[in-house]
Design an enzyme around this catalytic site. Structure first.
Site, PDB file in Angstrom:
ATOM      1  N   ASP A 146       0.977  -1.279  -0.029  1.00 21.77           N
ATOM      2  CA  ASP A 146       0.055   0.067   0.300  1.00 21.77           C
ATOM      3  C   ASP A 146       0.817   1.236   0.156  1.00 21.77           C
ATOM      4  O   ASP A 146       0.240   2.323  -0.006  1.00 21.77           O
ATOM      5  CB  ASP A 146      -0.933  -0.018   1.126  1.00 21.77           C
ATOM      6  N   ASP A 167      -3.637  -2.279  -6.986  1.00 21.94           N
ATOM      7  CA  ASP A 167      -2.551  -1.125  -6.750  1.00 21.94           C
ATOM      8  C   ASP A 167      -1.211  -1.347  -6.923  1.00 21.94           C
ATOM      9  O   ASP A 167      -0.231  -0.514  -6.634  1.00 21.94           O
ATOM     10  CB  ASP A 167      -2.731  -0.768  -5.099  1.00 21.94           C
ATOM     11  N   ASP A 181     -15.099   0.731   4.553  1.00 20.71           N
ATOM     12  CA  ASP A 181     -13.570   1.143   4.194  1.00 20.71           C
ATOM     13  C   ASP A 181     -13.028   1.549   5.673  1.00 20.71           C
ATOM     14  O   ASP A 181     -11.911   1.880   5.658  1.00 20.71           O
ATOM     15  CB  ASP A 181     -13.715   2.183   3.170  1.00 20.71           C
TER      16      ASP A 181
END
Length: 380
Positions: free
Chosen positions: A171, A209, A361
């Protein structure tokens, strides 16, 4: 993932619908995917979004938070090189997508038979197939956990959607933690992951990602990551020639198609030996029309075999992206198109639910946990 682009909330929410974690990792600190006291569950995702296209899952891979206003671009228009009339949708040999019988939403339904929201959530969310996330680095159990999902799908003649989410620094901001300790360990983990694929058709959404958010890495680190991603695709397709592997294209509100395609090419996405195309919008909210145009533009810039296609996460994009790049359980969102392998759109191979609708989230509930009020708002 970085808030500027699209964030996948790493924990179970991340993007994923189900996370197949080892039993030895019970509630999981692994945010990227579902945690699981059983074989498939979601972990809690980090509260901070990542730059990817998701808005909460993937740790931000799937979160793919929309890019900050300064990074946003007008929706790209399809390149004139190929049109849907020129490129027919890819045929599939199976009847449909596989729905795993173990997930947080199904747990909630079983535990709340009298809840007035149950019928809507059961019919509109739990009844649809969703991706299974593998978010923890447990080499000793990963082959068996992957095989449990792929063999169940094969027995039903249906296609499982798998999300490996364990690349180091996944991340770029430390929100999701977890992942393999280094790329050598990751490569070894991928070998074991591939060993569980079997010989039937599966869809692999490779590391949300991992490409779109790679700008946070140094040039050397980025090159090393891309080499591992290219290797991962080759290893999986060597292990199971029927596997369809898709690479991270972020989403239509993030990088320009040419920039994203240049990175994707370095990561192996233009090679038939490792790739079947790209995926976009994981855990994010951009409309299907915007993603179709964007993905076609990326594919045109990418080059490679004419058969490369795209898959789009439509789990929460029914009302499009919220204003201001909001990514954390934004109000007013709705379910998007149901998952299907038959889109009727040239170069668009599937609409998938990579992020499980209703998994928070981090704003409506604990990151990565199923939140019935959120699920009901999306589904009604």
């Amino acid at each position: 993932m970085v808030a500027a682009a699209s964030v996948v909330v790493a924990v179970g929410t991340v993007t994923g619908l189900l996370t197949a974690l080892g039993a030895d990792h019970g509630g999981g600190a692994d945010r990227a995917g579902p945690q699981a006291s059983r074989s498939v569950r979601l972990d809690a995702l980090p509260v901070s979004p990542s730059p990817s296209s998701t808005s909460s899952p993937s740790a931000e891979p799937s979160r793919s938070a929309s890019p900050p206003p300064t990074a946003r671009r007008a929706t790209p228009t399809p390149s004139p090189k190929r049109t849907s009339a020129q490129q027919e949708p890819r045929p599939t040999t199976v009847t449909g997508l596989y729905r795993h019988p173990d997930s947080q939403v199904l747990d909630w339904i079983r535990a709340h038979p009298g809840d007035p929201r149950q019928d809507v959530i059961a019919a509109r969310i739990a009844g649809h197939p969703a991706a299974v996330w593998f978010t923890d680095h447990t080499p000793a159990t990963i082959t068996a956990r992957v095989r449990a999902v792929t063999s169940a799908g094969a027995a039903q003649g249906r296609v499982p959607v798998l999300v490996p989410y364990a690349i180091p620094d996944r991340d770029c901001g430390g929100h999701s933690e977890g992942g393999a300790p280094d790329l050598g360990a990751y490569d070894a983990w991928i070998d074991r992951f591939a060993a569980g694929l079997g010989s039937d058709e599966v869809i692999v959404v490779l590391e949300p990602d991992s490409v779109a958010q790679s700008e946070c890495l140094s040039a050397g680190e980025r090159a090393d990551r891309f080499a591992s991603l290219a290797r991962a695709g080759r290893v999986m397709k060597d292990a199971d020639p029927a596997a369809r592997v898709y690479y991270d294209a972020g989403h239509s509100g993030w990088h320009a198609p040419a920039k994203q395609a240049a990175w994707l090419k370095q990561a192996g996405a233009a090679s038939a030996d490792s790739s079947d195309g790209v995926f976009s919008n994981v855990s994010n909210f951009h409309t299907t029309a915007d993603e179709v145009a964007y993905d076609r533009a990326v594919l045109d810039s990418l080059g490679g075999p004419s058969g490369l296609g795209a898959v789009i996460d439509t789990s929460r994009n029914g009302n499009g992206a919220p204003p201001g790049g909001q990514w954390c359980d934004p109000a007013g969102r709705k379910l998007g198109r149901a998952p299907t392998l038959t889109t009727g759109m040239g170069r668009i191979d599937a609409y998938l639910w990579v992020k499980l609708p209703g998994e928070s989230d981090g704003c409506r509930g604990e990151p990565g946990t199923f939140t019935p009020s959120y699920a009901y708002d999306l589904a009604r």
